[in-house]
Design an enzyme around this catalytic site. Structure first.
Site, short mmCIF file in Angstrom:
data_model
loop_
_atom_site.label_atom_id
_atom_site.label_comp_id
_atom_site.label_asym_id
_atom_site.label_seq_id
_atom_site.Cartn_x
_atom_site.Cartn_y
_atom_site.Cartn_z
N GLU A 273 0.83 -1.22 0.00
CA GLU A 273 0.00 0.00 0.00
C GLU A 273 0.85 1.26 0.00
OE1 GLU A 273 -2.15 -0.45 3.66
OE2 GLU A 273 -3.47 -2.01 2.89
N ARG A 312 2.47 20.60 5.59
CA ARG A 312 3.49 19.74 6.18
C ARG A 312 4.56 20.49 6.98
NH1 ARG A 312 6.59 16.86 3.77
NH2 ARG A 312 6.45 15.03 5.07
N TYR A 316 4.36 19.16 10.67
CA TYR A 316 5.38 18.20 11.11
C TYR A 316 6.78 18.81 11.14
CZ TYR A 316 1.94 14.97 8.85
OH TYR A 316 0.83 14.31 8.43
N CYS A 342 -2.63 34.23 8.55
CA CYS A 342 -2.38 34.91 9.82
C CYS A 342 -2.04 33.93 10.93
CB CYS A 342 -3.60 35.75 10.18
SG CYS A 342 -3.94 36.93 8.87
N GLU A 343 -0.89 33.32 10.83
CA GLU A 343 -0.37 32.40 11.85
C GLU A 343 1.15 32.48 11.73
OE1 GLU A 343 -2.02 29.88 13.70
OE2 GLU A 343 -4.01 30.10 12.83
N TYR A 370 0.60 14.03 0.48
CA TYR A 370 0.12 14.66 1.71
C TYR A 370 0.26 16.18 1.61
CZ TYR A 370 0.40 9.82 3.00
OH TYR A 370 0.23 8.47 3.00
#
Ligand code: PLP
Length: 414
Positions: A273, A312, A316, A342-343, A370
């Site tokens: 997979e 990502r 992470y 806004c972060e 992803y």
């Protein structure tokens, strides 16, 4: 060979210049290479010639219909984790007999749909799911083929958020519980025990944890056989890593060699997979520099892509290479490549040594997996367009969302 190469100074996807794509389709946008997808799938399939095996692409890595279609045409099956993904792969023309259904929270409705279309196997992750599946199959008047996802309690030595094969993780059934659960499954009349399955994590950079997990799973296979429960297939999940920066993941051949050696003579069909490995390096995120904001402490390059597009790095702390589509002369400085959201966590890369000017195009590499599939509309930002390059042609495979579409499902109070 990478599908993203520089020709006459301009970064291309196969035969198409990324500058031309930005001009035609706007930025930010995702650009995939059909050739890179096919090559990544071939790398698996060429190792499996003469073996009863099926490569089931993990759809959650990138679920664009064109990506699914390219892989389905080359004989891939699919690993899905929701009814939504099931309907996607069917819409892409997939054969239901090549679909396996993973995930810890399958609803009765999702099970029913999967039973009606006749998927290959349910990868069951708990005792409660086993009972529900038997009941749903009984109502629908079908028999569900199942494998149990066993948690082999193996350390995948990867990022904790993408490690799934330890006891503390929510996935699969505990190793000790597997035998009694198989006995129970084989007593339920609407289930057919078909296989066994494990998936220990993502972005693995060594073969050893896969082999360790396989050895544990094979012990169970033998114990089951001794009890008269003969399995037909073994599903080793996905998880093989890719190179983002300087990682050295095993080749598919080196990953599979010890696995196939252990399976020789066993007459078990093999399912794999892979997700990231098939699509990760087959896509880039193309973005344009809006503003430069040099400062005493940090230099910010504000680009038109953001964490809502590529989560990502924020999620992470992942590192993606960021390269100019056209290299420019001039002073090189370390830049924080940030988006308009806004972060403070909205960064795509930090401290990147680049010569930049406003208006420059940047390619964020290794953004096929992803990436778009995890994007959101945070800050009411329409999701970016997706392109698939095939030779000298760029095909729009998902048009950019409009802002109206973002609130089309909402209502003001009467
Ligand atoms: C996510 C997932 C995969 C794919 O993992 P990759 O690391 O992308 O190869 C395969 N199987 C299951 C059950 C998954 O959850």
């Amino acid at each position: 060979m990478s599908a993203f190469v520089r020709r006459e100074g301009i970064l291309h996807a196969e035969g198409v210049s990324l500058a031309e794509i930005a001009e035609r389709f706007g930025t930010p946008c995702w650009v995939y290479s059909r050739h890179a997808l096919e090559e990544a799938l071939d790398e698996f399939q060429s190792e499996l010639v003469g073996i009863e095996a099926l490569v089931c692409y993990a759809v959650k890595a990138n679920s664009n219909l064109a990506v699914l279609d390219v892989l389905a045409r080359r004989g891939a099956g699919f690993d899905i984790v929701s009814g939504g993904e099931l309907r996607r792969v069917l819409a892409a023309g997939a054969d239901p007999r090549r679909i396996v259904f993973s995930g810890v929270g399958k609803s009765a409705g999702e099970m029913e749909l999967a039973l009606r279309v006749g998927i290959l196997c349910f990868n069951v992750e708990s005792a409660a799911e086993l009972d529900r599946l038997d009941a749903v199959a009984c109502e629908v008047g079908k028999v569900a083929s199942i494998s149990l996802r066993v948690n082999p309690d193996v350390d995948a030595r990867t990022h904790p958020y993408v490690s799934t094969g330890l006891k503390e993780n929510k996935f699969g059934v505990a190793y000790e519980d597997a035998l009694p659960l198989y006995r129970r499954a084989s007593s339920l009349s609407n289930l057919r025990v078909s296989g066994i399955d494990c998936h220990i994590g993502s972005q693995l950079l060594e073969s050893a944890p896969f082999v360790e997990a396989l050895d544990k799973v094979l012990l169970l296979v033998d114990r089951l056989a001794a009890e008269g429960i003969a399995l037909e297939h073994i599903d080793l999940g996905g998880g093989l890593g890719i190179r983002y920066r300087d990682e050295a993941p095993p080749t598919v051949r080196d990953y599979l060699r010890p696995i196939l050696a252990r399976l020789r003579g066993r007459r078990l069909h093999v399912l794999l997979e892979p997700g990231r490995r098939l699509v990760g390096n087959a896509g880039v995120l193309l973005t344009r520099v809006e503003y430069l904001k040099p400062g005493d402490v940090k230099n910010f390059a504000i680009v038109d892509a953001a964490m809502n597009d590529l989560a990502r790095p924020a999620l992470y702390g992942s590192w993606h290479d960021i390269v100019p589509v056209v290299r420019r002369q001039g002073p090189v400085r370390p830049w924080e490549i940030v988006g308009p959201v806004c972060e403070s966590g909205d960064f795509l890369g930090r401290g990147r040594d680049l010569a930049l000017a406003a208006g420059d195009l940047l390619a964020i590499m290794s953004a096929g997996a992803y990436s778009m599939s995890m994007s959101s509309n945070y800050n009411s930002r329409p999701r970016a367009a997706e392109l698939m390059v095939d030779g000298n042609q760029a095909h729009l495979v998902r048009r950019r969302e409009t802002v109206e579409e973002l609130y089309a499902l909402e209502n003001r109070l009467p």
